[in-house]
Design a protein around this motif. Structure first.
Motif, PDB file in Angstrom:
ATOM      1  N   LEU A 132       0.566  -1.213  -0.143  1.00 47.36           N
ATOM      2  CA  LEU A 132       0.185  -0.098   0.085  1.00 47.36           C
ATOM      3  C   LEU A 132       0.877   1.236   0.065  1.00 47.36           C
ATOM      4  CD1 LEU A 132      -2.871  -1.195   2.361  1.00 47.36           C
ATOM      5  CD2 LEU A 132      -2.875  -0.844  -0.011  1.00 47.36           C
ATOM      6  N   VAL A 157       3.866   1.661  -1.370  1.00 49.00           N
ATOM      7  CA  VAL A 157       4.238   1.692  -2.662  1.00 49.00           C
ATOM      8  C   VAL A 157       3.248   2.137  -3.658  1.00 49.00           C
ATOM      9  CG1 VAL A 157       5.309   0.488  -4.751  1.00 49.00           C
ATOM     10  CG2 VAL A 157       5.980  -0.129  -2.538  1.00 49.00           C
ATOM     11  N   VAL A 158       2.144   1.485  -3.597  1.00 49.66           N
ATOM     12  CA  VAL A 158       1.144   2.034  -4.317  1.00 49.66           C
ATOM     13  C   VAL A 158       0.802   3.701  -4.201  1.00 49.66           C
ATOM     14  CG1 VAL A 158      -1.668   1.919  -4.686  1.00 49.66           C
ATOM     15  CG2 VAL A 158      -0.198  -0.034  -4.862  1.00 49.66           C
ATOM     16  N   TRP A 192       2.762   5.909  -2.925  1.00 39.23           N
ATOM     17  CA  TRP A 192       3.912   6.487  -3.705  1.00 39.23           C
ATOM     18  C   TRP A 192       3.634   6.574  -5.223  1.00 39.23           C
ATOM     19  CZ3 TRP A 192       7.400   5.587  -7.656  1.00 39.23           C
ATOM     20  CH2 TRP A 192       8.464   6.294  -7.803  1.00 39.23           C
ATOM     21  N   MET A 193       3.361   5.647  -5.944  1.00 38.65           N
ATOM     22  CA  MET A 193       3.233   5.842  -7.393  1.00 38.65           C
ATOM     23  C   MET A 193       2.078   6.817  -7.576  1.00 38.65           C
ATOM     24  SD  MET A 193       3.655   1.983  -8.916  1.00 38.65           S
ATOM     25  CE  MET A 193       2.495   0.903  -7.701  1.00 38.65           C
ATOM     26  N   LEU A 194       0.745   6.661  -6.783  1.00 39.34           N
ATOM     27  CA  LEU A 194      -0.176   7.598  -7.071  1.00 39.34           C
ATOM     28  C   LEU A 194       0.249   8.894  -7.022  1.00 39.34           C
ATOM     29  CD1 LEU A 194      -3.162   5.651  -5.571  1.00 39.34           C
ATOM     30  CD2 LEU A 194      -2.856   5.966  -7.807  1.00 39.34           C
ATOM     31  N   THR A 246       3.106  10.282  -7.095  1.00 42.37           N
ATOM     32  CA  THR A 246       4.316  10.570  -8.167  1.00 42.37           C
ATOM     33  C   THR A 246       3.263  10.927  -9.398  1.00 42.37           C
ATOM     34  OG1 THR A 246       5.779   9.031  -7.106  1.00 42.37           O
ATOM     35  CG2 THR A 246       6.215   9.786  -9.229  1.00 42.37           C
ATOM     36  N   ALA A 247       2.286   9.920  -9.696  1.00 42.90           N
ATOM     37  CA  ALA A 247       1.602  10.369 -11.024  1.00 42.90           C
ATOM     38  C   ALA A 247       0.898  11.688 -10.902  1.00 42.90           C
ATOM     39  CB  ALA A 247       0.659   9.026 -11.018  1.00 42.90           C
ATOM     40  N   ASP A 304       4.338  14.244 -10.478  1.00 42.52           N
ATOM     41  CA  ASP A 304       5.513  14.397 -11.478  1.00 42.52           C
ATOM     42  C   ASP A 304       4.792  14.603 -12.985  1.00 42.52           C
ATOM     43  OD1 ASP A 304       8.406  12.600 -11.927  1.00 42.52           O
ATOM     44  OD2 ASP A 304       7.372  14.427 -13.159  1.00 42.52           O
ATOM     45  N   SER A 305       4.390  15.712 -13.561  1.00 43.84           N
ATOM     46  CA  SER A 305       3.983  15.806 -14.737  1.00 43.84           C
ATOM     47  C   SER A 305       4.811  16.546 -15.762  1.00 43.84           C
ATOM     48  CB  SER A 305       2.559  16.304 -15.029  1.00 43.84           C
ATOM     49  OG  SER A 305       1.735  15.393 -13.989  1.00 43.84           O
ATOM     50  N   GLU A 306       6.086  16.690 -15.801  1.00 46.72           N
ATOM     51  CA  GLU A 306       6.857  17.317 -16.407  1.00 46.72           C
ATOM     52  C   GLU A 306       6.485  16.985 -17.986  1.00 46.72           C
ATOM     53  OE1 GLU A 306      10.810  15.970 -14.106  1.00 46.72           O
ATOM     54  OE2 GLU A 306      10.918  16.600 -16.246  1.00 46.72           O
ATOM     55  N   VAL A 307       6.455  18.249 -18.636  1.00 50.12           N
ATOM     56  CA  VAL A 307       6.416  17.697 -20.285  1.00 50.12           C
ATOM     57  C   VAL A 307       7.830  17.178 -20.702  1.00 50.12           C
ATOM     58  CG1 VAL A 307       6.025  19.079 -22.258  1.00 50.12           C
ATOM     59  CG2 VAL A 307       4.561  19.608 -20.327  1.00 50.12           C
ATOM     60  N   ARG A 308       7.590  16.102 -21.547  1.00 46.88           N
ATOM     61  CA  ARG A 308       8.818  15.586 -21.935  1.00 46.88           C
ATOM     62  C   ARG A 308       9.513  16.806 -22.919  1.00 46.88           C
ATOM     63  NH1 ARG A 308       8.743  11.456 -26.567  1.00 46.88           N
ATOM     64  NH2 ARG A 308       6.601  11.897 -26.320  1.00 46.88           N
TER      65      ARG A 308
END
Lengths: 881, 355
Positions: B337, B339-340, B342-344, B346-347, B350-354
């Motif tokens: 949980l 890790v999940v 953290w992943m959520l 981060t999603a 973290d939305s830098e434009v490529r």
């Protein structure tokens, strides 16, 4: 542990599990390998600063997402559903044992889903480092799911110490855990490349396409050596019988193992081929074809693994039909219908027998056998048996060959099951006993003048029950060759046995002179006995008529090897041909004495009861080509011989060319069991538990229902059966096998394992015996030649170590052979013959007018010309009857 | 025939039944919530497509994007309670599953079709044009069928007295439709789905969507779905109550303090949630609704045990006492949980434009 059974017919036998599971596993392994593929490919894209690679990775992720989530994830649940439906007892056991392993796997499943969604939807939006971390997390969760489920699947095949400890960790980290994990990981990597071909070949730009396809080819090719090594590791830790089955002992698994190895080569070659520059129009279909081949590849592996576990779902613990290992005997004692649930019928009656059979089939057989479907179709497999054969097969399965469990049920349940399968499923009608009517035979007893005749000529066939195997185009185990003996007595107060200056001849009866017209033994003699034989002449050189050889030692005349057969030129089948024996003065040619004697001979060997086919001579006897071929086919399948193709090519062999046998003085291959031990030992496993002499009658034409009915001597008339002297089939087989075991032959144990003696308490008490030479002895029951004291006399287990000392080789104190006065084995005077009452009483009727032993009822005058009062020949010869 | 003859033997469990009961209830709550959103949103979207009004486009488009997620998580949160149910009630549910095997197995196919259809609806929403109605209809139909099959199994497992029907039909095509509680139970769950989906939409547009002037409209729209469907839900609930076996209904209507308290409290809170929904108090309605759902799920478990009381008590199960795997599971769950989470996070962040 008794659940209802979902009645499936065509789709039975595990088909649904196979389809759902192979499909899921193919995608699931791709999901694991593909997870690593994605993150490493993305990493490659960043390292090479290549938008093309990153685009490909994103495109592949979408493909990956759809395939693994929609098809992979749901079919994984699908396996769970189908195993619960088709094998609830095993599923319940797995669930209750490994609940937390599954619960842990569920956590990883959750992590996978979240990671994959994020990985796809933020591709190109999330920063590289975090995105790669998400990718690595996906792979980690995926591989850990594999880790968890691998433990449970491995447990089913090799539960290891769990069988005794019931400990979770022993069960989870079982003997095949690590090799299986390695194997599956490498397959996952290979599949990553294989699936990668699909998306790579759809890449539009040719340059990028080629490099991506080559990249995928590396994923496909690199792990192969490791895959095969871990496969070898996997096989090497399998339990003994599973390993043997996988490596070829089970003929059904062989094609799948071979398939796996061949497809390994095809996929490897395919991978190399894909690396060659070719237009997309070729590569795209190639990628799809390889994908399908990959599915077959996975199917081969999983089939080998599942089939190697037979007959268990949990090896050593629970059979595929939910019966727990070790409970078969208890269930057989009480009855399967009594001890398991969900049956309408508890007791079997004539009215419900068929329905009971259906319930027993559903409970014990349907787990593996479909009805009319692609998997182990019971109709196809049982087509040739008939009820006798199928009952035997059911009784014997699981005893010698371990790919099936033993039947758990009473004899009555076995009967009901066989009847259901044969009549309701295969559709054979009830078979009524049909025997050809026996021919009317004429018999003239030769004349004897008690006053004036100077000689008494006694003659007999040494064996009262003699069979020939007339299956020569396929095999021979009893080639033609009967033995007649005679003794000539000069009558007087002190009778004399005469051999000097006398010639004794034997002449075949009319119509029997041409045995080579009726069987193919002579055609195949070079292959069977290694030499050409003139028609109607046996391998020992005797014809159908000739001169008997005198023996000055024991004062007998012998004709050893008369190739008589029960087939007359006019088509009559008569197993009791009557030979004429004549004693002549050598010098003058004057006939000194004449008599007649039956040379019993039959070909009514009952292989057809189990090995399909009918009698070669309808309603009577003879091993047909169908039957003989089936016998060989089964031998070839189990023992990896080539007997059937060899025979079909015109080169049949004698069974004794491999199996030692004192009967033919055959040495064979000394490592193999002798033929009687092999045949009786093997078949006893299938015919055991039957009453009295019933199993004997299945193969030997000894019973009243047979055409030949050769158990006809005085013992038979008094109600004694084969069992009284030879023991039941189990006892008989064990006595032969024990001798072979003590001689150090490895196969004896395998055949003995499930045989229990019935006339003695344990195998330790069985006296080993050599076939043909060690036999029961008359004096065991007839102590001092008296009538037996016991109501149920038994000569079993008290062997004469012959051949010297056997009844057929022994004399009395005067030098008369026992058989000369008492008649052949199994036809001891007074004997009754079903073909004509006097056939086995010719000499007693000729010489004394009644069918008892020569000289009985105060007829000493037959030879002595006057009454006798001293018991010279043997004790109690004048005794009260 | 005495039904107890049919009930297979219960296997031992590694730790006390309470653990599994707790896990089962927690994961089932999650499953129901996600499943309700999944089924309800499909229905709501389908209704809108069938009505053909163009102005509900933003709503249905929004549903189409989220639907595949709900299916994935409904399945994932569904396998967990199924696992724990098999631990505690295996001898019942394996049996009832076999009796209706063909239907039970078809759930796998139905969910795959629903899922695939949902992805097509999602990814090809625009290009499909009016044809998208077909795909959402397929998804809805498959999910409704799945729900009906589940209702049959979950009730058949509680009725050993009916299992005798196997002898006349061992081919896996039995259902439990003769049981009067099946239809109201099924409709109760479907109605709940529509209501919760409406609430979920309202929550989404109230708290997640920024800078959208039309959002308020969808908040009200969702709350209306919730309010009116929950009114129907009350009626269905009463029908359900009356269709239960007599000894079970008695427990809920005064026969047992615990049962009655939970039932009455849940129903009352449910009524309050309706009034709050009509007033568009999204947050309050959500809390009240969630409380009602949790109480009703607990009640459902109690009802299950009441059905089985003549044959079986969960506490009867033999415990082998192997705790280490449980500990390992709890640790893995906690770590998982984290890790999940953290992943959520981060999603979300973290939305830098490529570049």
């Amino acid at each position: 542990m008794n659940f209802p059974i979902w009645e499936l017919h065509w789709a039975g036998g595990g088909l649904l599990i196979a389809l759902i599971a192979v499909f899921h596993v193919y995608i699931a392994h791709f999901a694991v390998g593909g997870g690593l593929f994605l993150v490493l490919t993305e990493h490659l894209g960043y390292r090479r600063n290549s938008p093309a690679i990153l685009d490909y990775t994103k495109r592949h992720t979408k493909f990956f997402l759809l395939v693994t989530m929609v098809l992979g994830g749901i079919t994984g649940v699908g396996i769970w559903f189908i195993i619960s439906l088709v094998a609830p007892a095993a599923t319940s056991q797995l669930i209750h044992t490994f609940v937390f392993a599954w619960a842990i796997e569920w956590v990883f499943f959750l992590g996978e889903i979240v990671a994959l969604f994020i990985y796809f939807y933020t591709f190109g939006k999330m920063g590289a480092r975090n995105h790669l971390t998400i990718g690595w997390l996906y792979f980690f969760f995926g591989w850990m799911s594999l880790f968890m489920i691998n433990g449970i699947i491995g447990f089913m095949l090799t539960p290891g110490d769990w069988l005794t400890t019931r400990d979770f960790w022993d069960g989870f980290f079982n003997p095949t855990f690590w090799p299986s994990l390695a194997f599956r990981t490498f397959i996952a990597l290979i599949l990553a490349g294989l699936y990668g071909f699909v998306t790579a070949t759809w890449e539009k730009d040719p340059q990028t396409r080629e490099s991506l396809v080559r990249y995928c080819a590396t994923w496909l090719l690199a792990p192969f050596a490791f895959l095969l090594l871990s496969g070898w590791w996997y096989v090497s830790v399998l339990p003994e019988n599973a390993q043997a089955m996988v490596l070829g002992a089970n003929p059904e698994i062989a094609p799948y193992l071979q398939g796996f190895l061949w497809i390994s080569a095809v996929l490897f070659a395919g991978g190399l081929l894909m690396a060659v520059r070719m237009p997309a129009a070729i590569k795209r279909p190639m990628a799809l074809v390889l994908l399908v081949i990959g599915l077959l590849y996975m199917g081969c592996f999983e089939t080998v693994r599942e089939a190697g576990r037979r007959p268990y779902l949990i090896h050593g613990y629970m059979y595929s039909n939910a019966i727990l290992a070790g409970t078969e005997d208890a269930i057989s004692a009480e009855g399967y219908l009594q001890t398991s649930g969900w049956h309408r019928n508890r007791e079997i009656t004539p009215e419900n027998a068929r329905d009971a059979g259906r319930e027993i089939f559903r409970g014990q057989c349907a787990a593996c056998h479909s009805i009319g479907g692609p998997l182990h179709d019971i109709k196809r497999l049982s087509a040739h048996y008939g009820t006798v054969g199928l009952e035997a097969q059911i009784a014997g399965m699981g005893k010698i060959y371990s790919y099936m469990p033993r039947f758990a049920g009473t004899a009555q349940e076995r009967k009901a099951l066989a009847a259901y399968i044969v009549h309701d499923l295969v559709g054979d009608p009830e078979v009524t006993q049909q025997t050809r009517p026996r021919p009317e035979l004429d018999l003239e007893i030769p004349a004897f003048d008690a006053q004036d005749d100077e000689y008494v000529l006694l003659a007999w066939c040494t064996l009262g029950e003699k069979c020939i195997s007339d299956s020569d185009s396929r095999f021979s185990m009893l080639p033609p060759g009967s033995t007649l003996m005679a003794q000539l007595i000069r009558r007087g107060p002190l009778p004399e046995l005469v051999t000097e200056d006398v010639e004794v001849t034997f002449t075949a009866p009319a119509g029997f002179e041409n045995p080579s017209n009726h069987v193919e033994f002579w055609k195949y003699a070079p292959s069977l006995v290694g030499k050409e034989l003139a028609p109607n002449v046996s391998a020992k050189g005797l014809g159908m008529s000739g001169v008997m050889t005198p023996n000055d030692q024991n004062l007998t005349f012998l004709a050893d090897g008369i190739p008589v057969l029960p087939y007359m030129d006019d088509g009559t089948v008569n197993p009791y041909p009557v030979f004429t024996i004549e004693a002549k003065d050598k010098a003058s040619g004057e006939i000194l004495a004449t008599t007649k004697v039956v040379a019993p001979i039959s070909t009514e060997i009952g292989c057809k009861n189990c090995h399909s086919g009918t009698w070669r001579h309808e309603g009577a006897m003879g091993i047909s080509v169908t039957t003989a071929s089936d016998v060989l086919a089964r031998h070839d399948r189990r023992h990896k011989t080539e007997l059937l193709p060899q025979a079909e090519a015109g080169k049949p062999v004698l069974c004794q060319s491999c199996h030692p046998d004192p009967l033919l003085k055959a040495e064979g291959d000394p490592a193999l069991l002798n033929l009687p031990a092999a045949i009786h030992g093997f078949h006893a496993n299938y015919l055991s538990g039957a009453p009295d002499a019933e199993p004997c009658h299945t193969c030997h034409p000894t019973g009243p229902d047979s055409y030949t009915y050769c158990a006809r001597g005085t013992h038979a008339s008094k109600g004694l059966t084969c069992v009284n002297c030879h023991g039941t089939l189990e006892d008989h087989a064990l006595s032969l096998l024990k001798a072979e075991k003590e001689a150090g032959k490895p196969k004896a144990d395998l055949l003995m394992r499930h045989l229990k003696p019935r006339l003695v308490a344990s195998v330790e008490e069985i006296e080993p015996r050599k076939p043909w030479n060690d036999q029961p002895d008359c004096l065991s029951c007839h102590v001092d030649f008296e009538p037996p004291q016991d109501a149920e006399p038994s000569a079993f287990n008290q062997w004469v170590r012959g051949p010297e000392g056997l009844y057929r080789m022994r004399t009395d104190d005067a030098g008369l052979m026992c058989e000369s006065c008492h008649g052949s084995t199994h036809a001891e005077y007074p004997a009754v013959n079903a073909f004509h009452p006097d056939l086995d009483a010719i000499q007693p009727l000729q010489y004394q007018g009644h069918p008892g032993p020569i000289g009985s009822r105060d007829n000493c005058a037959v030879c002595h010309t006057e009454d006798m009062f001293y018991e010279f020949h043997h004790l109690n010869i004048l005794g009260e009857r | 025939m005495d039904p107890t003859n049919f009930i297979p033997q219960a296997l031992p469990i590694p730790v006390e039944w309470g653990w599994f009961y707790l896990f089962q209830m927690l994961t089932f709550i999650l499953h129901i919530l996600v499943m309700n959103v999944m089924l309800g949103a499909s229905i709501i979207a389908l209704v809108h497509h069938l009505r053909g009004k163009a102005e509900t486009e933003p709503l249905t488009k929004s549903i189409s994007v989220k639907l595949p997620f709900t299916i994935a998580f409904a399945v994932n949160f569904g396998v967990a309670p199924l696992l724990f149910i098999q631990i505690l009630y295996g001898q019942f549910i394996y049996t009832s599953s076999v009796l209706m095997a063909v239907y039970w197995l078809s759930v796998v196919g139905l969910v795959i079709i629903a899922y695939a259809s949902a992805y097509i609806y999602d990814f090809s929403y625009v290009s499909l044009g009016n044809l998208r109605t077909v795909f959402i209809a397929v998804t809805t139909a498959c999910l409704l069928a799945t729900a009906f099959i589940y209702t049959n199994n979950m009730t058949l497992m509680l009725s050993p007295a009916l299992w005798e029907a196997y002898f006349d039909n061992p081919w896996g095509t039995l259902l439990n439709t003769m049981d009067p509680s099946v239809l109201p139970r099924y409709l109760h769950f479907v109605a709940s789905s529509v209501a919760v989906a409406g609430l979920a939409l309202a929550l989404f547009y109230r708290f997640k969507v920024k800078n959208d002037p039309g959002a308020q409209r969808w908040v009200r729209h969702g709350m209306n779905w919730y309010a009116y469907t929950t009114m129907v839900q009350m009626a269905l609930g009463l029908w359900f109550l009356s269709a239960l076996p007599e000894h079970v209904t008695d427990l809920l209507l005064g026969g047992s303090l615990a049962h009655t308290l939970i039932f009455v409290t849940g129903a009352t809170i449910g009524i309050f949630s309706i009034s709050n929904a009509l007033s568009y108090n999204v947050g309050t309605s959500a809390i009240l609704s969630l409380t009602t759902i949790i109480l009703m799920i607990f009640l459902r478990d109690l009802v299950r045990d009441a059905y089985l009381a003549p044959y079986f008590q969960v506490s009867d199960r033999v415990v082998t006492g192997e705790y280490l795997p449980l500990v390992l599971f709890i640790l893995t769950l906690a770590a998982g949980l984290c890790v999940v989470a953290w992943m959520l996070r981060t999603a979300a962040t973290d939305s830098e434009v490529r570049s």
